[in-house]
Design a protein around this motif. Structure first.
Motif, mmCIF file in Angstrom:
data_model
loop_
_atom_site.group_PDB
_atom_site.id
_atom_site.type_symbol
_atom_site.label_atom_id
_atom_site.label_comp_id
_atom_site.label_asym_id
_atom_site.label_seq_id
_atom_site.Cartn_x
_atom_site.Cartn_y
_atom_site.Cartn_z
ATOM 1 N N SER A 62 -25.488 23.208 -47.984
ATOM 2 C CA SER A 62 -24.865 23.237 -49.307
ATOM 3 C C SER A 62 -23.522 23.937 -49.186
ATOM 4 C CB SER A 62 -25.743 23.996 -50.307
ATOM 5 O OG SER A 62 -26.945 23.321 -50.517
ATOM 6 N N TYR A 63 -22.537 23.380 -49.832
ATOM 7 C CA TYR A 63 -21.210 23.988 -49.906
ATOM 8 C C TYR A 63 -21.030 24.455 -51.336
ATOM 9 C CZ TYR A 63 -20.545 21.573 -45.524
ATOM 10 O OH TYR A 63 -20.682 21.137 -44.229
ATOM 11 N N ARG A 64 -20.596 25.715 -51.499
ATOM 12 C CA ARG A 64 -20.411 26.234 -52.845
ATOM 13 C C ARG A 64 -19.200 27.148 -52.880
ATOM 14 N NH1 ARG A 64 -25.787 29.409 -51.925
ATOM 15 N NH2 ARG A 64 -24.994 31.221 -50.826
ATOM 16 N N GLY A 65 -18.603 27.215 -54.050
ATOM 17 C CA GLY A 65 -17.444 28.076 -54.178
ATOM 18 C C GLY A 65 -16.949 28.121 -55.601
ATOM 19 N N GLY A 68 -11.305 29.598 -55.419
ATOM 20 C CA GLY A 68 -11.592 30.231 -54.138
ATOM 21 C C GLY A 68 -12.019 29.191 -53.121
ATOM 22 N N GLY A 69 -12.251 29.627 -51.921
ATOM 23 C CA GLY A 69 -12.674 28.715 -50.869
ATOM 24 C C GLY A 69 -14.162 28.399 -50.955
ATOM 25 N N ALA A 70 -14.538 27.300 -50.348
ATOM 26 C CA ALA A 70 -15.945 26.893 -50.312
ATOM 27 C C ALA A 70 -16.600 27.420 -49.047
ATOM 28 C CB ALA A 70 -16.055 25.379 -50.365
ATOM 29 N N ARG A 71 -17.879 27.708 -49.132
ATOM 30 C CA ARG A 71 -18.652 28.168 -47.984
ATOM 31 C C ARG A 71 -19.847 27.247 -47.804
ATOM 32 N NH1 ARG A 71 -19.112 34.451 -47.486
ATOM 33 N NH2 ARG A 71 -17.611 34.172 -45.885
ATOM 34 N N GLY A 72 -20.153 26.965 -46.544
ATOM 35 C CA GLY A 72 -21.325 26.167 -46.223
ATOM 36 C C GLY A 72 -22.512 27.078 -45.954
ATOM 37 N N VAL A 73 -23.648 26.727 -46.522
ATOM 38 C CA VAL A 73 -24.858 27.526 -46.362
ATOM 39 C C VAL A 73 -26.003 26.591 -46.002
ATOM 40 C CG1 VAL A 73 -26.480 29.069 -47.503
ATOM 41 C CG2 VAL A 73 -24.063 29.168 -48.094
ATOM 42 N N ARG A 74 -26.738 26.947 -44.960
ATOM 43 C CA ARG A 74 -27.901 26.150 -44.549
ATOM 44 C C ARG A 74 -29.118 27.042 -44.561
ATOM 45 N NH1 ARG A 74 -30.650 24.420 -39.803
ATOM 46 N NH2 ARG A 74 -31.445 22.336 -40.142
ATOM 47 N N GLU A 75 -30.210 26.525 -45.076
ATOM 48 C CA GLU A 75 -31.447 27.291 -45.095
ATOM 49 C C GLU A 75 -31.883 27.551 -43.663
ATOM 50 O OE1 GLU A 75 -33.058 28.645 -47.660
ATOM 51 O OE2 GLU A 75 -31.433 27.939 -48.923
ATOM 52 N N PRO A 76 -32.100 28.800 -43.278
ATOM 53 C CA PRO A 76 -32.478 29.104 -41.896
ATOM 54 C C PRO A 76 -33.850 28.540 -41.531
ATOM 55 C CG PRO A 76 -32.621 31.061 -43.269
ATOM 56 C CD PRO A 76 -32.027 29.980 -44.109
ATOM 57 N N GLY A 77 -33.939 28.022 -40.318
ATOM 58 C CA GLY A 77 -35.212 27.541 -39.803
ATOM 59 C C GLY A 77 -35.590 26.136 -40.204
ATOM 60 N N LEU A 78 -34.766 25.472 -41.009
ATOM 61 C CA LEU A 78 -35.106 24.111 -41.428
ATOM 62 C C LEU A 78 -34.420 23.102 -40.500
ATOM 63 C CD1 LEU A 78 -34.761 24.263 -45.306
ATOM 64 C CD2 LEU A 78 -36.844 24.265 -43.955
ATOM 65 N N LEU A 115 -17.457 26.882 -61.041
ATOM 66 C CA LEU A 115 -18.186 26.900 -59.786
ATOM 67 C C LEU A 115 -18.558 25.475 -59.405
ATOM 68 C CD1 LEU A 115 -19.851 28.652 -57.656
ATOM 69 C CD2 LEU A 115 -21.766 28.335 -59.213
ATOM 70 N N GLY A 116 -18.521 25.182 -58.137
ATOM 71 C CA GLY A 116 -18.930 23.864 -57.667
ATOM 72 C C GLY A 116 -19.907 23.984 -56.505
ATOM 73 N N VAL A 117 -20.863 23.056 -56.456
ATOM 74 C CA VAL A 117 -21.843 23.002 -55.374
ATOM 75 C C VAL A 117 -21.967 21.556 -54.915
ATOM 76 C CG1 VAL A 117 -24.242 23.392 -54.706
ATOM 77 C CG2 VAL A 117 -23.151 24.923 -56.354
ATOM 78 N N VAL A 118 -21.907 21.353 -53.605
ATOM 79 C CA VAL A 118 -22.141 20.041 -53.010
ATOM 80 C C VAL A 118 -23.261 20.213 -51.989
ATOM 81 C CG1 VAL A 118 -21.188 18.159 -51.627
ATOM 82 C CG2 VAL A 118 -19.750 19.317 -53.308
ATOM 83 N N HIS A 119 -24.352 19.457 -52.145
ATOM 84 C CA HIS A 119 -25.481 19.554 -51.218
ATOM 85 C C HIS A 119 -25.581 18.266 -50.412
ATOM 86 C CE1 HIS A 119 -29.240 20.813 -49.500
ATOM 87 N NE2 HIS A 119 -29.796 19.685 -49.887
ATOM 88 N N VAL A 120 -25.748 18.426 -49.092
ATOM 89 C CA VAL A 120 -25.918 17.289 -48.177
ATOM 90 C C VAL A 120 -27.390 17.279 -47.761
ATOM 91 C CG1 VAL A 120 -25.096 16.173 -46.078
ATOM 92 C CG2 VAL A 120 -23.577 17.701 -47.352
ATOM 93 N N PRO A 121 -28.234 16.444 -48.389
ATOM 94 C CA PRO A 121 -29.665 16.463 -48.114
ATOM 95 C C PRO A 121 -30.034 16.206 -46.653
ATOM 96 C CG PRO A 121 -29.238 15.202 -50.097
ATOM 97 C CD PRO A 121 -27.912 15.497 -49.467
#
Length: 65
Positions: A42-45, A49-59, A31-37
């Motif tokens: 955060s991109y994880r996958g 498999g493919g990577a997915r971008g996830v952003r904390e809602p409301g921030l 598993l890999g995670v890349v976070h862009v502060p």
């Protein structure tokens, strides 16, 4: 784990740096995670498999000045 990729960019405060983490199981990446502060994205996958971008809602995006 690469706690800070883009040390030069971090020191110049241009926002072009990431935090990278990998999970290794049985001597192979699982598993890999890349976070862009700056953007709080955060991109994880999984390794095969493919990577997915996830952003904390409301921030709002962070600014480093």
């Amino acid at each position: 784990m690469d706690p800070l990729d883009g040390t030069r960019e971090f020191l110049s405060r241009n926002g072009q740096f990431t935090v990278n983490i990998a999970l290794i199981e049985g001597h192979a990446p699982a598993l890999g995670v890349v976070h862009v502060p700056v953007t709080d994205i955060s991109y994880r996958g999984p390794a095969r498999g493919g990577a997915r971008g996830v952003r904390e809602p409301g921030l709002p995006p962070r600014r480093f000045t």
